[in-house]
Design a protein around this motif. Structure first.
Motif, PDB file in Angstrom:
ATOM      1  N   ASN A   1       0.817  -1.211   0.000  1.00 16.33           N
ATOM      2  CA  ASN A   1       0.000   0.000   0.000  1.00 16.33           C
ATOM      3  C   ASN A   1       0.850   1.262   0.000  1.00 16.33           C
ATOM      4  OD1 ASN A   1      -3.154  -0.454   0.327  1.00 16.33           O
ATOM      5  ND2 ASN A   1      -2.109  -2.146   1.360  1.00 16.33           N
ATOM      6  N   GLN A   2       2.000   1.205   0.676  1.00 12.34           N
ATOM      7  CA  GLN A   2       2.904   2.350   0.637  1.00 12.34           C
ATOM      8  C   GLN A   2       3.405   2.593  -0.786  1.00 12.34           C
ATOM      9  OE1 GLN A   2       3.510   4.538   2.868  1.00 12.34           O
ATOM     10  NE2 GLN A   2       5.146   5.672   1.834  1.00 12.34           N
ATOM     11  N   SER A   3       3.620   1.534  -1.535  1.00 11.33           N
ATOM     12  CA  SER A   3       4.088   1.687  -2.914  1.00 11.33           C
ATOM     13  C   SER A   3       3.074   2.427  -3.776  1.00 11.33           C
ATOM     14  CB  SER A   3       4.403   0.315  -3.519  1.00 11.33           C
ATOM     15  OG  SER A   3       5.556  -0.242  -2.924  1.00 11.33           O
ATOM     16  N   ILE A   4       1.786   2.214  -3.495  1.00 10.33           N
ATOM     17  CA  ILE A   4       0.773   2.983  -4.206  1.00 10.33           C
ATOM     18  C   ILE A   4       0.938   4.469  -3.910  1.00 10.33           C
ATOM     19  CG2 ILE A   4      -1.690   3.498  -4.293  1.00 10.33           C
ATOM     20  CD1 ILE A   4      -2.280   0.588  -4.029  1.00 10.33           C
ATOM     21  N   ARG A   5       1.091   4.778  -2.625  1.00 11.58           N
ATOM     22  CA  ARG A   5       1.220   6.191  -2.241  1.00 11.58           C
ATOM     23  C   ARG A   5       2.486   6.822  -2.815  1.00 11.58           C
ATOM     24  NH1 ARG A   5      -1.626   3.842   2.191  1.00 11.58           N
ATOM     25  NH2 ARG A   5       0.224   3.045   3.242  1.00 11.58           N
ATOM     26  N   GLU A   6       3.496   6.010  -3.045  1.00 12.02           N
ATOM     27  CA  GLU A   6       4.757   6.546  -3.568  1.00 12.02           C
ATOM     28  C   GLU A   6       4.707   6.830  -5.072  1.00 12.02           C
ATOM     29  OE1 GLU A   6       7.539   4.414  -0.144  1.00 12.02           O
ATOM     30  OE2 GLU A   6       7.523   3.615  -2.185  1.00 12.02           O
ATOM     31  N   THR A   7       3.558   6.570  -5.697  1.00 10.86           N
ATOM     32  CA  THR A   7       3.381   6.952  -7.100  1.00 10.86           C
ATOM     33  C   THR A   7       3.009   8.424  -7.221  1.00 10.86           C
ATOM     34  OG1 THR A   7       2.672   4.703  -7.616  1.00 10.86           O
ATOM     35  CG2 THR A   7       2.150   6.383  -9.233  1.00 10.86           C
ATOM     36  N   ALA A   8       2.372   8.973  -6.187  1.00  4.71           N
ATOM     37  CA  ALA A   8       1.885  10.358  -6.240  1.00  4.71           C
ATOM     38  C   ALA A   8       2.969  11.382  -6.593  1.00  4.71           C
ATOM     39  CB  ALA A   8       1.210  10.715  -4.920  1.00  4.71           C
ATOM     40  N   PRO A   9       4.209  11.283  -6.061  1.00  4.63           N
ATOM     41  CA  PRO A   9       5.218  12.295  -6.399  1.00  4.63           C
ATOM     42  C   PRO A   9       5.515  12.398  -7.900  1.00  4.63           C
ATOM     43  CG  PRO A   9       5.903  11.104  -4.445  1.00  4.63           C
ATOM     44  CD  PRO A   9       4.691  10.395  -4.974  1.00  4.63           C
ATOM     45  N   ILE A  10       5.276  11.332  -8.660  1.00  5.29           N
ATOM     46  CA  ILE A  10       5.494  11.417 -10.116  1.00  5.29           C
ATOM     47  C   ILE A  10       4.488  12.387 -10.718  1.00  5.29           C
ATOM     48  CG2 ILE A  10       5.514  10.124 -12.275  1.00  5.29           C
ATOM     49  CD1 ILE A  10       6.339   7.661 -10.664  1.00  5.29           C
ATOM     50  N   PHE A  11       3.232  12.265 -10.287  1.00  7.66           N
ATOM     51  CA  PHE A  11       2.217  13.203 -10.750  1.00  7.66           C
ATOM     52  C   PHE A  11       2.492  14.604 -10.214  1.00  7.66           C
ATOM     53  CE2 PHE A  11      -0.008   9.247 -11.522  1.00  7.66           C
ATOM     54  CZ  PHE A  11      -0.737   9.502 -12.661  1.00  7.66           C
ATOM     55  N   GLU A  12       2.954  14.682  -8.958  1.00  4.49           N
ATOM     56  CA  GLU A  12       3.241  15.989  -8.364  1.00  4.49           C
ATOM     57  C   GLU A  12       4.300  16.735  -9.164  1.00  4.49           C
ATOM     58  OE1 GLU A  12       4.364  15.161  -4.386  1.00  4.49           O
ATOM     59  OE2 GLU A  12       2.316  14.740  -3.699  1.00  4.49           O
TER      60      GLU A  12
END
Length: 579
Positions: A370-381
């Protein structure tokens, strides 16, 4: 109600956990029955990444080469690509699954096996066929309904959908391997932490010749940053290679609060076109299904004579490729313990070590996925792509990274950093191999826990300390070269020692159950020509390691011991639950 069917172990579910449990038990000579409510094995790819630890398990169970023959090999897995579509702009790549040269070296040092991509609809037949060939009774379209247990066993009620009746199976132990909606786990009242349904995803299995977009950058995963990709799901659109380069699976998110969309062929094809970015390539939709992203783990894996394994006790998204790996490893951990309890070698309290050892691993991998999902957000950021905006604005933000401006340079740096950080999903070698057990089936040697000198999620650190997996080193026996891991397993305890370890060998030969002895040294049956084992063993030549059937070190003594027989006997009594 028809005549009661009897067996030693009843397994509910024929997925990776259930099939592996059946294979291990049948390999150890334990009678078992598998029931599944389905009419066939898996018919969609689902789980696929198979890590080194799981390949070691399959190696010990004698099916490694069958898996390797059918799987996509490691070198075709590793250019994880981030793009606007397969036909669109590429934003960056991560060398993944051990294909980074530095990580590849760590993989080669860690294990005799290699990562591969073995889709579940190919893996299950390998496991089940081998299990049935070795004695497992498999019953399709037999649905588990309920169970009761007493001091002597478990009685399960099963519906046979072919005959149209119900009957009972009486077993000494029951394994619930019936997936993320496990009825066995619910009936057993296993306490759960976390929550289900935190996001929504759709799987679309399709066929298309995408070689021109993928063969030059071979990968298992292609991540698509497109409008709508951050809604629900696993953080971005995903195009996953099932078989190079013609069979595919797309993962696309939906708003779980609004419910899944109507999964028509037209809807599925529209998502495929969106992520592939080519409206002209012929596409054949094979299946489309909705599922939810879960973050739930069992705090106990057992209640009395009922044990659960796999998704029944750890429910999480596919990030990091941990699902089937952890499921197979759960089963492998449990099977040898059941065998020794059933044949009277061990006390039933040995089975308490199953929860003690596997529940912390299950919780870790649920958290990591689940943390890996959250770590995708910085790419969009990095592309200012998380705030509500029109598709045109997202495309403009993506295009702006090419400008020769200070702002664009910062954007490029932020994007590179965000993509590189995904190593925690795609190269988490330590998550795969750094398992450390603490339980009654491990005898501490009194040494302090040294911890990890490098990031324990990214890097494997071998150790011979009790509770760790036996370190891999290449050794020789005559003209053969083999791994230290090849000297252990096969349902046996193994004692490893070296020159001067004669007292340990004599002690091992006097024990019950039988302990296989492995002596490594010049002129011995096994030799250490590279000197690698001497560096990794953690003991002197005259010391000893007692390794469990699952390849984990259970007892360590660093040097010779005149009372080796007493020490080893005490250790075995403790491990087997007799102390």
């Amino acid at each position: 109600m028809s005549t009661v069917v009897e067996t030693d172990v009843l397994i509910v579910g024929s997925g990776p956990a259930g099939a592996s449990a059946a294979l291990a038990l049948s390999t150890y000579g334990v009678p078992n029955i598998v029931v599944t409510r389905y009419a066939s094995l898996a018919d969609t790819p689902r789980a696929h990444i198979t890590n080194q630890r799981t390949m070691e398990v399959l190696r010990d169970l004698g099916v490694e080469q069958e898996v390797v023959a059918q799987a996509t090999p490691q070198h075709l897995m590793g250019n994880t690509t981030f793009c606007t579509s397969l036909a669109g702009e590429e934003l960056g790549r991560v060398r993944s699954w051990g294909n980074d040269p530095l990580v590849q070296a760590e993989h080669e040092l860690a294990s005799p096996t290699r990562v591969c991509d073995m889709p579940q609809h190919l893996m299950e037949p390998v496991l089940v066929n081998a299990a049935v060939a070795r004695g497992t009774q498999l019953r399709f379209q037999n649905e588990y309904l309920s169970h009761t247990q007493d001091a002597d066993g478990v009685t399960a009620t099963v519906r046979d959908w072919l005959r149209g009746d119900t009957y009972e199976i009486r077993a000494q132990y029951l394994i619930g391997a019936d997936g993320g909606r496990s009825k066995v786990a619910a009936d057993a009242g296993l306490p759960m932490g976390g929550q289900m349904g935190v996001a929504g995803s759709i799987n679309i299995v399709f066929e298309a010749d995408l070689a021109k977009y993928t063969a030059h950058r071979p990968a298992t995963l292609y991540w698509v940053l497109a409008p709508g990709a951050t809604v629900g799901g696993i953080g971005a659109g995903l195009v996953r290679c099932v078989r190079p380069w013609s069979e595919w699976l797309i993962v696309w998110g939906y708003d779980v609060t609004a419910g899944a969309p109507d999964l028509t062929t037209e809807y599925a094809e529209s998502v495929v076109r969106k992520l592939v970015g080519d409206d002209d390539i012929p596409v054949t939709i094979r299946s489309c299904s909705a599922w939810t992203v879960n973050e739930m783990y069992a705090e106990s894996y057992a209640n009395g004579r009922v044990f659960c394994a796999g998704d029944a006790v750890h429910r999480h998204p596919p990030s990091n490729g941990l699902g089937s790996n952890t499921s197979i490893q759960d089963a492998y951990n449990l099977a040898w313990k059941l065998k020794l309890v059933l044949d009277g070698t061990a006390h039933p309290r040995l089975l308490d070590s199953y929860t003690a050892e596997r529940a912390p691993i299950g919780r870790q991998i649920v958290t990591r996925a689940n943390q890996s999902i959250r770590e995708t957000a910085p790419i969009f950021e990095a592309l200012d792509g998380l705030s509500p905006q029109t598709p045109e604005q997202l495309w403009a933000n993506i295009a702006a990274r090419k400008d020769a401006t200070e702002a664009a340079e910062k954007q490029r740096a932020a994007l590179r950093e965000a993509i590189a950080f995904k190593a925690y999903e795609f190269n988490a070698h330590g998550v795969d191999l750094n398992q450390r057990y603490t339980s009654g089936a491990i005898v501490p040697d009194g040494t302090p826990d040294p911890g990890f000198t490098r990031d324990p999620e990214l890097h494997h650190q071998p150790s011979s300390r009790p509770g760790a997996r036996l370190p891999h080193a290449w050794i020789t026996s005559g003209s053969r070269t083999l791994s230290t891991l090849d000297t252990v397993g096969r349902g046996r305890f193994t004692l490893l020692t070296g020159t001067g370890g004669e007292d340990w060998v004599r002690a091992a030969e006097a024990q019950e159950p039988e302990i296989t002895t492995v002596v490594i040294g010049p002129g011995q049956e096994y030799e250490d020509p590279y000197g690698d084992w001497a560096l990794l063993s953690g003991i002197s030549d005259a010391g000893a390691l007692l390794v469990r059937p699952d390849g984990f070190v259970a007892f360590r003594h660093a040097s010779a011991a005149p009372d080796a027989g007493e020490l080893l006997a005490d250790a075995l009594r403790s491990i087997l639950g007799h102390a």
